[in-house]
Design an enzyme around this catalytic site. Sequence first.
Site, PDB file in Angstrom:
ATOM      1  N   ASN A   1      -2.379   0.889  -5.556  1.00  0.00           N
ATOM      2  CA  ASN A   1      -1.343   0.384  -6.467  1.00  0.00           C
ATOM      3  C   ASN A   1      -1.906   0.045  -7.844  1.00  0.00           C
ATOM      4  O   ASN A   1      -1.194   0.116  -8.838  1.00  0.00           O
ATOM      5  CB  ASN A   1      -0.647  -0.836  -5.864  1.00  0.00           C
TER       6      ASN A   1
ATOM      7  N   GLU B   1      -5.101   0.329   3.706  1.00  0.00           N
ATOM      8  CA  GLU B   1      -6.175  -0.221   2.872  1.00  0.00           C
ATOM      9  C   GLU B   1      -6.659  -1.494   3.555  1.00  0.00           C
ATOM     10  O   GLU B   1      -5.863  -2.405   3.817  1.00  0.00           O
ATOM     11  CB  GLU B   1      -5.663  -0.546   1.467  1.00  0.00           C
TER      12      GLU B   1
ATOM     13  N   SER C   1       0.824  -6.853  -1.176  1.00  0.00           N
ATOM     14  CA  SER C   1       0.602  -5.678  -2.018  1.00  0.00           C
ATOM     15  C   SER C   1      -0.291  -6.004  -3.209  1.00  0.00           C
ATOM     16  O   SER C   1      -1.036  -5.154  -3.684  1.00  0.00           O
ATOM     17  CB  SER C   1       1.928  -5.170  -2.591  1.00  0.00           C
TER      18      SER C   1
HETATM   19  P1  NAI Z   1      11.169  -7.791   3.308  1.00  0.00           P
HETATM   20  O1  NAI Z   1      11.879  -8.670   2.382  1.00  0.00           O
HETATM   21  O2  NAI Z   1      11.802  -6.537   3.774  1.00  0.00           O
HETATM   22  O3  NAI Z   1      10.750  -8.605   4.611  1.00  0.00           O
HETATM   23  C1  NAI Z   1      10.201  -9.898   4.579  1.00  0.00           C
HETATM   24  C2  NAI Z   1      10.603 -10.580   5.877  1.00  0.00           C
HETATM   25  O4  NAI Z   1       9.862 -11.753   6.029  1.00  0.00           O
HETATM   26  C3  NAI Z   1      12.080 -10.963   5.932  1.00  0.00           C
HETATM   27  O5  NAI Z   1      12.664 -10.366   7.059  1.00  0.00           O
HETATM   28  C4  NAI Z   1      12.058 -12.474   6.014  1.00  0.00           C
HETATM   29  O6  NAI Z   1      13.083 -12.991   6.819  1.00  0.00           O
HETATM   30  C5  NAI Z   1      10.700 -12.731   6.624  1.00  0.00           C
HETATM   31  N1  NAI Z   1      10.157 -14.056   6.326  1.00  0.00           N
HETATM   32  C6  NAI Z   1      10.107 -14.676   5.138  1.00  0.00           C
HETATM   33  N2  NAI Z   1       9.494 -15.866   5.259  1.00  0.00           N
HETATM   34  C7  NAI Z   1       9.140 -15.995   6.557  1.00  0.00           C
HETATM   35  C8  NAI Z   1       8.471 -16.987   7.308  1.00  0.00           C
HETATM   36  N3  NAI Z   1       8.035 -18.093   6.739  1.00  0.00           N
HETATM   37  N4  NAI Z   1       8.277 -16.788   8.626  1.00  0.00           N
HETATM   38  C9  NAI Z   1       8.699 -15.632   9.205  1.00  0.00           C
HETATM   39  N5  NAI Z   1       9.350 -14.676   8.536  1.00  0.00           N
HETATM   40  C10 NAI Z   1       9.553 -14.828   7.234  1.00  0.00           C
HETATM   41  O7  NAI Z   1       9.760  -7.483   2.610  1.00  0.00           O
HETATM   42  P2  NAI Z   1       8.768  -6.271   2.865  1.00  0.00           P
HETATM   43  O8  NAI Z   1       9.098  -5.160   1.944  1.00  0.00           O
HETATM   44  O9  NAI Z   1       8.674  -6.005   4.303  1.00  0.00           O
HETATM   45  O10 NAI Z   1       7.397  -6.873   2.341  1.00  0.00           O
HETATM   46  C11 NAI Z   1       6.645  -7.789   3.092  1.00  0.00           C
HETATM   47  C12 NAI Z   1       5.246  -7.852   2.554  1.00  0.00           C
HETATM   48  O11 NAI Z   1       4.661  -6.558   2.599  1.00  0.00           O
HETATM   49  C13 NAI Z   1       5.153  -8.281   1.092  1.00  0.00           C
HETATM   50  O12 NAI Z   1       3.985  -9.026   0.923  1.00  0.00           O
HETATM   51  C14 NAI Z   1       5.060  -6.964   0.345  1.00  0.00           C
HETATM   52  O13 NAI Z   1       4.431  -7.097  -0.896  1.00  0.00           O
HETATM   53  C15 NAI Z   1       4.207  -6.165   1.309  1.00  0.00           C
HETATM   54  N6  NAI Z   1       4.331  -4.707   1.212  1.00  0.00           N
HETATM   55  C16 NAI Z   1       5.536  -4.111   0.991  1.00  0.00           C
HETATM   56  C17 NAI Z   1       5.614  -2.720   0.908  1.00  0.00           C
HETATM   57  C18 NAI Z   1       6.930  -2.048   0.733  1.00  0.00           C
HETATM   58  O14 NAI Z   1       6.947  -0.845   0.409  1.00  0.00           O
HETATM   59  N7  NAI Z   1       8.042  -2.713   0.950  1.00  0.00           N
HETATM   60  C19 NAI Z   1       4.412  -1.866   1.045  1.00  0.00           C
HETATM   61  C20 NAI Z   1       3.212  -2.603   1.354  1.00  0.00           C
HETATM   62  C21 NAI Z   1       3.181  -3.972   1.400  1.00  0.00           C
END
Ligand code: NAI
Length: 696
Positions: free
Chosen positions: A478, A440, A407
């Site tokens: 953002n 994006e 993000s």
């Molecule tokens: P989340 O915490 O829901 O999911 C992250 C996942 O990655 C977890 O399930 C975790 O087990 C897994 N993970 C962590 N390290 C890992 C690794 N080394 N190998 C494989 N899996 C691994 O986080 P979320 O919200 O899905 O965010 C993920 C990314 O997307 C971040 O960079 C965030 O900034 C970005 N993002 C989030 C948005 C949102 O609204 N939540 C919107 C747009 C982008």
Amino acid sequence: MGSVSYEVENRVAVVTVENPPVNALSHDVRSGLSETFARFEADNDADIAVILGAGRMFICGADISEFGKPPQSPSLPNVITHIEACTKPVVAAMHGMALGGGLEVALGAHYRMALPGTRLGLPEVKLGIMPGAGGTQRLPRLVGVDKALEMITSGTPVTADAAIGFGLVDHLGEGSDIRAAALAYARSLLADNAPARPTKDLPAAKADDAIAVWRAKLKKTVRGEVAPLTAVDAVEASTKNTFFDGLAEERRLFLHLMDTPQRAGLIHAFFAERAVAKLPEIDGIAAREVEKIGVVGGGTMGAGIATSAVLSGLAVALVERDSAAADKARKTIADNLDAAVKRGKLSAQRRDAILQDALKTVTDYDALSGADLVIEAVFESMDVKKDVFARLDATLAKGAILATNTSYLDVNEIAGSTSRPEDVIGLHFFSPAHIMKLLEVVVADKTAPDVVATAFSLAKKLGKTAVRAGVCDGFIGNRILSRYRTAADHMILDGASPYQIDKAMTDFGFAMGPYQVSDLAGLDIGYATRQRKAADAHPRDRNPSFADALYHKGWLGQKTGRGYYIYDQGDRKGRPDPEVERIVDQARADAGITPRTFTDDEIVRRYMAAMVNEGACVVDEGIAQRPLDVDVVFLYGYGFPRWRGGPMKYADMTGLDAILADIRSYAEEDDHFWSPSPLLEKLVAEGRAFDSLNQR
Ligand code: NAI
Ligand code: 3HC
């Protein structure tokens, strides 16, 4: 006759409209149709006429690029009246799509046939207008008021297969050759001695309760949009007037809508969403082949991205940290697919096939070795991301694309940590990723043009609207969000309530106000952002300490039943919380602020000034290519009212000088937060609008 051709085959006159790409009813086509039907009337060798569209579709409406220019004769209503007045029968033979003025041409014909699957619709309200060539008068006569209002006020097409059931289509043709099917139908009509059958001669439809029911329903749902309710007035006129008086009333209402800023906003949105993909850097560049996708991380975003990909027919391998997390991701994706089955978007059979064959949820990076493109969606931490990219670099074949869904993090730094920065790109999806249309595409310094082209082609495959963004904190959306969100927090500190701000902004047309959005996303996200930026804070930054107080109380929004609003069991709308008002009062007292009142108008002006000013900076710095790219980001990712065209179009319509004057007056109170964008100042000095930068 240019784009309209006429030939007679075995006493059937075939009139073909050929005006690629969508056979729009440009001036040339209208003149051609007028002349052609005069010829048909006088042609003793032709007993019946069929109207066809060349290429992929019938006729898809008026030529939108002529809107706002002086009208040229013949007008479409007159052309259609002329066709309808033919004494010999006229058949509209439709395939692909028949939209807007195109469907109105068909309504003016005496018989309507279509190939199965053809989509027929009157989408004018989506452009801020309504059918203006007899659609509101002929359709109710053919299908009744209720069905007509459903089609006209929603703008959503129906299929010919359904339309035959309610009288819009008389005959479904066979095969895929519209010309052959049309000739066969025309011959059967001739054999039956079928007469000319003008729709206008049908009795006016009965008004019954439908008008009042639709009016009441729309008043609740249209959120400031004027076209749908104006269309109801026009349909009502069809029930009360002679045909030609009704037609005159339709014209009056149509021309009124043509003059509204909403029409200008919606037409801008129509062209802007098509312009975002037109980038000189990918013009003529072939995209790389993408069939197998990898996703790393199966949390909120990863599972949503994987869902979107499998729904679009791509094979997906998703890698998680451990098997429990992999199973959880699989379950989330399966639930998303179930929801699609329930909504009728996916068959149960297809869902089963996807889960069986197209989706792998694993813990081993080897599963990614055959992937053409991998999207990383792990925790928002540079260290974790670099670790993942190092593994991807070691695993993926040459030519595979490495994408990050970060993000805020620096995509250049992520790319620089690999041995192939030219293959690295940001693909910033929005949550929920299988629903939200915006993507994006974040182009880093070394990203190769064919990687950018691939990102745009992938977006298309996923049914998303892609906008190119440059690398900066927050990219386009953002980054701008963080500015206007801060302006809103300042207004709270100075005396506005979160509820007044939310109401002012939803009355403006936003789907949700900023504090409703915070409650939906979770107050922990805003808190984490403030923590992340704390190190760079300036002593003059104003601290929204009420937001931290809510976080520390564990009021994180909808997920905890309490945030800025209280959510009673099963309620997602929320109600204002007097306790939050007390917390805000305390924050003001702590900062030594004497609260003042804000009018709704002032709230909107400050909020929009912050958004537009940052939008201008983003364009000036090249983070967004053009103002229209900012508009599309806000229309598709942030619930900006489409009928206002986006923030930059809104600014043009409000007047850049007025917005700059507001910013300058706010800067007199706080010249740390408010500082006019140099681009905005330059445009005002030159008497230009943002739109002048869209043409480049
Ligand atoms: P989340 O915490 O829901 O999911 C992250 C996942 O990655 C977890 O399930 C975790 O087990 C897994 N993970 C962590 N390290 C890992 C690794 N080394 N190998 C494989 N899996 C691994 O986080 P979320 O919200 O899905 O965010 C993920 C990314 O997307 C971040 O960079 C965030 O900034 C970005 N993002 C989030 C948005 C949102 O609204 N939540 C919107 C747009 C982008
Ligand atoms: N007038 C002028 N240009 C049009 C147009 C129209 N009605 N419809 C599409 N175009 C242009 C697009 O801008 C695009 O141009 P570009 O290639 O330079 O970007 C090109 O035609 C192809 O359009 P799409 O990329 O959208 O093609 P698709 O195949 O994806 O979609 C479509 C086809 C569904 C017909 C879609 O173009 C569409 O929805 N068009 C608008 C249809 C519409 O709203 N018709 C009603 C017009 S108002 C009217 O008829 C008033 C009447 O009641 C008096």
